[in-house]
Design a protein around this motif. Sequence first.
Motif, PDB file in Angstrom:
ATOM      1  N   GLU A 309       8.963 -38.098  26.525  1.00 39.33           N
ATOM      2  CA  GLU A 309       9.963 -38.304  27.573  1.00 39.33           C
ATOM      3  C   GLU A 309       9.527 -39.430  28.501  1.00 39.33           C
ATOM      4  O   GLU A 309      10.330 -40.272  28.919  1.00 39.33           O
ATOM      5  CB  GLU A 309      10.152 -37.007  28.380  1.00 39.33           C
ATOM      6  N   SER A 310       8.240 -39.429  28.792  1.00 41.87           N
ATOM      7  CA  SER A 310       7.700 -40.459  29.674  1.00 41.87           C
ATOM      8  C   SER A 310       7.794 -41.823  29.017  1.00 41.87           C
ATOM      9  O   SER A 310       8.197 -42.820  29.650  1.00 41.87           O
ATOM     10  CB  SER A 310       6.238 -40.128  30.018  1.00 41.87           C
ATOM     11  N   LYS A 312       9.886 -42.614  26.706  1.00 43.12           N
ATOM     12  CA  LYS A 312      11.315 -42.949  26.627  1.00 43.12           C
ATOM     13  C   LYS A 312      11.795 -43.602  27.911  1.00 43.12           C
ATOM     14  O   LYS A 312      12.532 -44.601  27.900  1.00 43.12           O
ATOM     15  CB  LYS A 312      12.105 -41.666  26.319  1.00 43.12           C
ATOM     16  N   GLU A 313      11.358 -43.050  29.044  1.00 45.59           N
ATOM     17  CA  GLU A 313      11.780 -43.572  30.339  1.00 45.59           C
ATOM     18  C   GLU A 313      11.261 -44.995  30.526  1.00 45.59           C
ATOM     19  O   GLU A 313      11.961 -45.887  31.038  1.00 45.59           O
ATOM     20  CB  GLU A 313      11.246 -42.656  31.461  1.00 45.59           C
ATOM     21  N   GLU A 314      10.020 -45.235  30.076  1.00 40.90           N
ATOM     22  CA  GLU A 314       9.436 -46.571  30.209  1.00 40.90           C
ATOM     23  C   GLU A 314      10.208 -47.592  29.357  1.00 40.90           C
ATOM     24  O   GLU A 314      10.483 -48.730  29.796  1.00 40.90           O
ATOM     25  CB  GLU A 314       7.969 -46.531  29.782  1.00 40.90           C
ATOM     26  N   LEU A 316      13.335 -47.368  28.278  1.00 44.18           N
ATOM     27  CA  LEU A 316      14.670 -47.601  28.869  1.00 44.18           C
ATOM     28  C   LEU A 316      14.556 -48.554  30.039  1.00 44.18           C
ATOM     29  O   LEU A 316      15.453 -49.407  30.275  1.00 44.18           O
ATOM     30  CB  LEU A 316      15.272 -46.254  29.316  1.00 44.18           C
ATOM     31  N   GLY A 317      13.497 -48.431  30.791  1.00 49.17           N
ATOM     32  CA  GLY A 317      13.312 -49.316  31.932  1.00 49.17           C
ATOM     33  C   GLY A 317      13.112 -50.738  31.494  1.00 49.17           C
ATOM     34  O   GLY A 317      13.671 -51.682  32.096  1.00 49.17           O
ATOM     35  N   THR A 320      16.470 -52.257  30.249  1.00 48.73           N
ATOM     36  CA  THR A 320      17.348 -52.555  31.371  1.00 48.73           C
ATOM     37  C   THR A 320      16.954 -53.858  32.033  1.00 48.73           C
ATOM     38  O   THR A 320      17.816 -54.697  32.400  1.00 48.73           O
ATOM     39  CB  THR A 320      17.314 -51.397  32.392  1.00 48.73           C
TER      40      THR A 320
END
Length: 324
Positions: A309-310, A312-314, A316-317, A320
């Motif tokens: 999850e961590s 994944k967040e990185e 996505l960042g 973006t």
Amino acid sequence: MEFTGERFIPALSNAEDDIYYEHYNRYISIAEMAKEKYVLDAACGSGYGSGILADVATQVYGIDIDAEAIEYAQNTYAHKNLEFQTASVTEIPFEDDTFDIVISFETIEHLAEPSQQLFMDEIERVLKQDGILIMSTPDKELYSEKNLYNNHFHIKEFYEKEFYNFLRSRFKHVNFIYQRNEICNVISGHLCNDMKVIRKDYLDSSQGKYIIAICSQNELVEQKCASLQIHTGEYGKKIHRIIELQNEVEEKNKWAFSLDEEVENLRSIINDERTQFQSLQIQLQEKESLIQKQLEESKNKDESIQTLESNKEELLGEITQKQE
């Protein structure tokens, strides 16, 4: 009169009971000594013994502290040469030097020690200088201790040696004879007038449940006081009782054996249940171990998911930022 279990009343007692033989035999055994004598029966109770002595004595006086007993004696054992009076043995209502013989059976143990001494003072006072005291008491060792028995009517019992010393402090000459129950073999019939005593060694026995003391200030001579009373049917009753006890023991043994079997069965059940319990404990431990292992695996997976999850967040960042 009411029979309490201590004062002997012939009319209220079974003629086959030990108490009947014991009490009667004492008076019968010494009756010859009372022949043509002035006799005091101290603590005469219901009076039966005084009546026996009155058949041979010149004069008999019976005293007892129990007025009811004296009234009963007066109404039951009337003799022209027999008188009964209500009186205490510590205050004998007669003049000094009155009696040739003072008899007191199974009395002294009912008195406390100070009263025992007062009783002996009175005996010495009313007894002639050449008179004889005949006194009985149970041997504490054989009567009480050996049988683990406590007679609540008795205040001060004597051991044999103690009783001897007690009497010797008052009289120069003291001789003991003994009363006890024995088993005997009897041959008798209507053509037999005399009974032979084959063995006499029992007559020399120096021990008995009851001690009968013959005391005097003068040297004692041989007396006709040995006595044998046959307990009719007593041997048969004892054999019957032994058989009853044997049967009771057999029944109790059977009951004990059945209890043993029950105990063994219970032990077997308990052992089986213990084995089952131990097996369940092992299974439980294995399951607890498996659960712990699964919990650890689950924890590791949770940690992996959190890492993903961590990540994944990185990602996505980063995506973006590039689009901007």
